[in-house]
Design a protein around this motif. Structure first.
Motif, PDB file in Angstrom:
ATOM      1  N   CYS A   1       3.420 -13.603 -16.638  1.00 36.53           N
ATOM      2  CA  CYS A   1       4.656 -12.947 -16.845  1.00 36.53           C
ATOM      3  C   CYS A   1       5.476 -13.821 -16.722  1.00 36.53           C
ATOM      4  O   CYS A   1       6.758 -14.244 -16.766  1.00 36.53           O
ATOM      5  CB  CYS A   1       5.124 -11.810 -15.922  1.00 36.53           C
ATOM      6  N   ARG A   2       5.095 -15.176 -15.657  1.00 39.75           N
ATOM      7  CA  ARG A   2       5.533 -16.657 -16.048  1.00 39.75           C
ATOM      8  C   ARG A   2       7.040 -16.268 -14.378  1.00 39.75           C
ATOM      9  O   ARG A   2       8.284 -17.060 -15.555  1.00 39.75           O
ATOM     10  CB  ARG A   2       6.431 -17.186 -17.106  1.00 39.75           C
ATOM     11  N   GLU A   3       7.082 -15.228 -13.830  1.00 43.72           N
ATOM     12  CA  GLU A   3       8.019 -14.640 -12.621  1.00 43.72           C
ATOM     13  C   GLU A   3       7.762 -15.131 -11.058  1.00 43.72           C
ATOM     14  O   GLU A   3       6.556 -15.487 -11.392  1.00 43.72           O
ATOM     15  CB  GLU A   3       8.191 -13.409 -12.931  1.00 43.72           C
TER      16      GLU A   3
ATOM     17  N   HIS B   1       5.365  -7.856  -9.705  1.00 43.37           N
ATOM     18  CA  HIS B   1       5.953  -7.564 -11.800  1.00 43.37           C
ATOM     19  C   HIS B   1       5.239  -7.245 -12.544  1.00 43.37           C
ATOM     20  O   HIS B   1       5.286  -5.832 -13.378  1.00 43.37           O
ATOM     21  CB  HIS B   1       7.021  -8.934 -11.842  1.00 43.37           C
TER      22      HIS B   1
ATOM     23  N   TRP C   1       4.024 -18.167  -8.246  1.00 43.39           N
ATOM     24  CA  TRP C   1       4.470 -18.057  -9.491  1.00 43.39           C
ATOM     25  C   TRP C   1       2.987 -17.483 -10.172  1.00 43.39           C
ATOM     26  O   TRP C   1       2.010 -17.521  -9.733  1.00 43.39           O
ATOM     27  CB  TRP C   1       4.404 -19.524 -10.018  1.00 43.39           C
TER      28      TRP C   1
ATOM     29  N   CYS D   1       0.799 -10.071  -8.236  1.00 43.42           N
ATOM     30  CA  CYS D   1       1.911 -10.371  -8.999  1.00 43.42           C
ATOM     31  C   CYS D   1       2.362  -9.080  -9.152  1.00 43.42           C
ATOM     32  O   CYS D   1       2.404  -7.914  -9.456  1.00 43.42           O
ATOM     33  CB  CYS D   1       2.228 -10.932 -10.592  1.00 43.42           C
TER      34      CYS D   1
END
Length: 171
Positions: free
Chosen positions: A161-163, A135, A157, A133
């Motif tokens: 961090c659910r981003e 992020h 996805w 990820c």
């Protein structure tokens, strides 16, 4: 008042033209220049003395090629080479391995997960988890949509961090 032809730009060296062409932003990924994306194959003076820029699309039918060609022609004109040529080279095809390390860092810094390159000579690395990820760095990622902000990207996805984030699809 006497008017004459418009002044022409001073002719720039091949190296300066190469640097300026490499800095042209990709129309679909404007955070990265054509050079770092690996689209610019060569900038050289032809046998006839005319500068020729060779570019390779990221995939056949890339909708950004008209904009890229136009932007490269603008650079050639601004560098004093209005007679310069822009040629599309399809073979060998572009792959994500052409993205420079700086280009990969740039993509990551802008929230786009760069493709993971295989080791050039050696065993294939087995990675646990998904694409990191951009992020939070977690590999707890999964596909979200095969369609992303541009045709060469998909959406992933991050379950940590659910981003959601775009991923440049490896070719």
């Amino acid at each position: 008042m006497v008017t004459g032809p418009a002044p022409t730009a001073a002719r720039r060296s091949v190296e300066e033209v190469r640097e300026r062409v490499a800095a042209v932003p990709d129309p679909e990924l404007p955070v990265i220049g054509l050079g770092d994306l690996g689209v610019v194959r060569s900038v050289a003076t032809g046998a006839d003395g005319v500068i020729e820029v060779e570019i390779t699309p990221t995939y056949l039918g890339c909708p950004g090629m008209a904009a890229i060609t136009s932007a490269v022609r603008d650079v050639l004109t601004a560098c004093g080479h209005p007679d310069g040529r822009v040629r599309q080279v399809l073979s060998p095809p572009w792959t994500t391995d052409r993205i420079t390390p700086e280009g990969r860092r740039t993509l990551l810094a802008h929230g786009i997960a760069p493709p993971v390159s295989p080791a050039p000579d050696g065993p294939v690395a087995v990675e646990v988890g998904g694409v990191p990820c951009p992020h939070c760095g977690s590999r707890a990622t999964r596909p979200h949509s095969p369609f992303g902000p541009s045709r060469c990207q998909s959406m992933l996805w991050c379950t940590a961090c659910r981003e959601p984030f775009p991923h440049l699809t490896a070719l």
